[in-house]
Design a protein around this motif. Sequence first.
Motif, mmCIF file in Angstrom:
data_model
loop_
_atom_site.group_PDB
_atom_site.id
_atom_site.type_symbol
_atom_site.label_atom_id
_atom_site.label_comp_id
_atom_site.label_asym_id
_atom_site.label_seq_id
_atom_site.Cartn_x
_atom_site.Cartn_y
_atom_site.Cartn_z
ATOM 1 N N ASP A 166 99.423 -26.244 39.186
ATOM 2 C CA ASP A 166 98.741 -26.712 37.976
ATOM 3 C C ASP A 166 99.040 -25.807 36.790
ATOM 4 O OD1 ASP A 166 97.612 -28.650 39.571
ATOM 5 O OD2 ASP A 166 95.718 -27.585 39.822
ATOM 6 N N ASN A 167 99.427 -24.577 37.070
ATOM 7 C CA ASN A 167 99.705 -23.602 36.026
ATOM 8 C C ASN A 167 101.206 -23.394 35.791
ATOM 9 O OD1 ASN A 167 96.947 -22.199 35.224
ATOM 10 N ND2 ASN A 167 96.860 -22.660 37.399
ATOM 11 N N LEU A 168 102.018 -24.216 36.446
ATOM 12 C CA LEU A 168 103.459 -24.185 36.210
ATOM 13 C C LEU A 168 103.767 -24.916 34.908
ATOM 14 C CD1 LEU A 168 106.264 -23.417 37.433
ATOM 15 C CD2 LEU A 168 106.318 -25.739 38.391
ATOM 16 N N ILE A 169 104.494 -24.274 34.018
ATOM 17 C CA ILE A 169 104.855 -24.849 32.726
ATOM 18 C C ILE A 169 106.274 -25.395 32.745
ATOM 19 C CG2 ILE A 169 105.200 -24.334 30.281
ATOM 20 C CD1 ILE A 169 103.099 -22.120 30.580
ATOM 21 N N ALA A 170 107.165 -24.699 33.445
ATOM 22 C CA ALA A 170 108.561 -25.116 33.469
ATOM 23 C C ALA A 170 109.260 -24.449 34.647
ATOM 24 C CB ALA A 170 109.273 -24.743 32.169
ATOM 25 N N ALA A 171 110.370 -25.033 35.075
ATOM 26 C CA ALA A 171 111.179 -24.458 36.141
ATOM 27 C C ALA A 171 112.648 -24.735 35.859
ATOM 28 C CB ALA A 171 110.783 -25.044 37.496
ATOM 29 N N ASP A 172 113.480 -23.711 36.026
ATOM 30 C CA ASP A 172 114.932 -23.892 36.010
ATOM 31 C C ASP A 172 115.365 -24.256 37.414
ATOM 32 O OD1 ASP A 172 115.122 -23.223 33.324
ATOM 33 O OD2 ASP A 172 115.511 -21.107 33.735
ATOM 34 N N VAL A 173 116.160 -25.322 37.547
ATOM 35 C CA VAL A 173 116.453 -25.878 38.867
ATOM 36 C C VAL A 173 117.947 -26.142 39.019
ATOM 37 C CG1 VAL A 173 115.904 -27.711 40.513
ATOM 38 C CG2 VAL A 173 114.188 -27.006 38.836
ATOM 39 N N VAL A 174 118.516 -25.655 40.118
ATOM 40 C CA VAL A 174 119.873 -26.019 40.509
ATOM 41 C C VAL A 174 119.786 -27.264 41.388
ATOM 42 C CG1 VAL A 174 121.918 -25.336 41.819
ATOM 43 C CG2 VAL A 174 120.754 -23.670 40.349
ATOM 44 N N LEU A 175 120.520 -28.305 41.010
ATOM 45 C CA LEU A 175 120.467 -29.589 41.704
ATOM 46 C C LEU A 175 121.544 -29.682 42.780
ATOM 47 C CD1 LEU A 175 119.936 -31.859 38.570
ATOM 48 C CD2 LEU A 175 118.183 -30.895 40.099
ATOM 49 N N ALA A 176 121.449 -30.710 43.598
ATOM 50 C CA ALA A 176 122.382 -30.891 44.702
ATOM 51 C C ALA A 176 123.820 -31.070 44.231
ATOM 52 C CB ALA A 176 121.950 -32.087 45.551
ATOM 53 N N ASP A 177 124.026 -31.661 43.062
ATOM 54 C CA ASP A 177 125.378 -31.861 42.551
ATOM 55 C C ASP A 177 125.908 -30.655 41.794
ATOM 56 O OD1 ASP A 177 123.975 -31.947 40.182
ATOM 57 O OD2 ASP A 177 124.575 -33.988 39.639
ATOM 58 N N GLY A 178 125.148 -29.552 41.807
ATOM 59 C CA GLY A 178 125.550 -28.355 41.091
ATOM 60 C C GLY A 178 125.038 -28.292 39.675
ATOM 61 N N GLY A 179 124.403 -29.340 39.206
ATOM 62 C CA GLY A 179 123.829 -29.337 37.865
ATOM 63 C C GLY A 179 122.699 -28.338 37.747
ATOM 64 N N PHE A 180 122.401 -27.974 36.500
ATOM 65 C CA PHE A 180 121.351 -26.997 36.220
ATOM 66 C C PHE A 180 120.481 -27.557 35.106
ATOM 67 C CE2 PHE A 180 119.690 -23.282 33.927
ATOM 68 C CZ PHE A 180 119.156 -22.542 34.968
ATOM 69 N N VAL A 181 119.184 -27.731 35.387
ATOM 70 C CA VAL A 181 118.285 -28.327 34.410
ATOM 71 C C VAL A 181 117.009 -27.505 34.320
ATOM 72 C CG1 VAL A 181 119.167 -30.660 34.848
ATOM 73 C CG2 VAL A 181 117.137 -29.852 36.091
ATOM 74 N N THR A 182 116.319 -27.672 33.213
ATOM 75 C CA THR A 182 114.960 -27.157 33.066
ATOM 76 C C THR A 182 114.014 -28.342 33.151
ATOM 77 O OG1 THR A 182 115.641 -25.293 31.699
ATOM 78 C CG2 THR A 182 113.340 -25.966 31.560
ATOM 79 N N ALA A 183 113.083 -28.251 34.070
ATOM 80 C CA ALA A 183 112.091 -29.317 34.251
ATOM 81 C C ALA A 183 110.771 -28.872 33.646
ATOM 82 C CB ALA A 183 111.913 -29.644 35.726
ATOM 83 N N SER A 184 110.199 -29.745 32.814
ATOM 84 C CA SER A 184 108.919 -29.461 32.186
ATOM 85 C C SER A 184 108.279 -30.791 31.819
ATOM 86 C CB SER A 184 109.109 -28.607 30.928
ATOM 87 O OG SER A 184 109.780 -29.354 29.921
ATOM 88 N N ALA A 185 107.146 -30.733 31.134
ATOM 89 C CA ALA A 185 106.501 -31.978 30.701
ATOM 90 C C ALA A 185 107.377 -32.740 29.718
ATOM 91 C CB ALA A 185 105.145 -31.668 30.079
ATOM 92 N N GLU A 186 108.270 -32.029 29.011
ATOM 93 C CA GLU A 186 109.120 -32.671 28.006
ATOM 94 C C GLU A 186 110.515 -32.980 28.524
ATOM 95 O OE1 GLU A 186 107.461 -29.664 27.343
ATOM 96 O OE2 GLU A 186 105.748 -30.816 26.553
ATOM 97 N N GLU A 187 111.035 -32.176 29.436
ATOM 98 C CA GLU A 187 112.386 -32.348 29.958
ATOM 99 C C GLU A 187 112.328 -32.698 31.445
ATOM 100 O OE1 GLU A 187 115.350 -29.311 28.359
ATOM 101 O OE2 GLU A 187 113.463 -28.209 28.230
ATOM 102 N N HIS A 188 113.012 -33.765 31.826
ATOM 103 C CA HIS A 188 113.003 -34.223 33.220
ATOM 104 C C HIS A 188 111.571 -34.265 33.775
ATOM 105 C CE1 HIS A 188 117.398 -33.901 33.372
ATOM 106 N NE2 HIS A 188 117.253 -32.774 32.716
ATOM 107 N N PRO A 189 110.683 -34.995 33.112
ATOM 108 C CA PRO A 189 109.276 -34.993 33.531
ATOM 109 C C PRO A 189 109.066 -35.546 34.937
ATOM 110 C CG PRO A 189 109.676 -36.692 31.877
ATOM 111 C CD PRO A 189 110.905 -35.830 31.915
#
Length: 460
Positions: A157-180
């Motif tokens: 509940d207190n997580l604001i964002a996470a940087d994530v390495v995906l299965a295809d090697g992609g790298f994204v930041t997940a948050s309420a605004e990005e990749h919700p």
Amino acid sequence: MDSATLDEMRTTLRGPVIAPGDTEYDQARTIYNAMIDKRPAAIVRCADAADVRAAVGFARDQGLELAVRGGGHSGPGLCLVDDGVTIDLSPMRGVRVDPATRTARADGGSRLGDLDHATHAFGLATPTGIISMTGVGGLTLGGGHGYLTRRYGLTADNLIAADVVLADGGFVTASAEEHPDLFWALRGGGGNFGIATSLTFRLHPVDTVGAGVTVWPVDHTREVLAWYREYLPQAPEEVYGFFTVFVIPPGPPFPEELHGHKVCGIVWCHTGDPGRLDETLSVVHEAGRPAFHFTAPMPYVALQGMFDELIPTGYQWYWRGDFFDHIPDAALDIHLKYGENNPTQLSLMHLYPVDGAAHRVGPDDTAWSYRDAVWSGVFAGVDPDPANAETIRQWCVDYQEELHPYSMGGSYVNFMGSGEGQERVRATYRDHYDRLARIKRTYDPDNLFHANQNIEPARR
């Protein structure tokens, strides 16, 4: 793994790649639970997110099994994989605190102790678990609960964002605004969707807390738990206490005459006015005269590490869990039975409160699907001697299965044991499972990340 692939990995990655035959191999494959004995073909100790991306690419392209290790606290050993690649994040333990915004960014291999140490310097904290050696990433992705949950919610509940390495090697930041959609899934969906190389948390004012331990003889379990089930849910949210059956360990704060005795008890954390600690916890006498009652002001970071030495790395573990929204009279007798028949010095049962602030988050706002649960229970057989492995496993299984009819049907994903089956995973996610499966199809359609309590990708 063929030697050419191993050599290429060692050339490409900044962190060490450890294989069978290397002097560090046995230490590198050692995790918290000594009941687990798996032999990866390679253990990649990643120096940074670039190493994580490269390691994922090698495993994917070579068709190798893949597991992810953060703190190494997976009870069923899902952070290791036989004959495949374990991506070990443990070198990535940096934490950066921004006291002005009350946020902290923790690298993917950070442990709770790393996060607590960094935030405590500013009189701040975020809700996490109760063992400081636990990995931040695995705890958060599963939901996360502990001493601050009633007041400030789950870790997720207190997580604001996470940087994530995906299965295809992609790298994204997940948050309420990005990749919700991914952000929704990460908050309780476990390690099914990618590898979190950093996590950013909201922090709260927490410094010195009131710590307490109250115990009664184990034959008082029925009466004490009957009192606790009524008291705790209506207590102010700054009062947290988990109920337990256990055996008194040798050493402080317990007097010598209690050492080795089977007991029931409550471990307290009070985040209210320190001057009212003793007054607030004087209610324990309503449950009957305790055999021992201890309270003291304590830095929150010290409370977080209080149990570390009691159950260090290298013991035999078997655990299971269940959620509960009530504790009927029939359950009181079951807790008494298994408390009286506790097989070893360290085996235990805990009922952790997950109400208060955690109930104020909407049932569909995160992947955590038990917003109506009041307690998250864990049944854990623990012992240093491998000869007792089957004894502690059977005690845990019998305890959980006998109590299960009074549960809500599912478990906190981080408390699930090995071999519980796919239906148990579905029960854990309830009606969120299908949504999670669709998100899994988007971010990991081939189920590369399946060394976990697995959510299978939805079929198209």
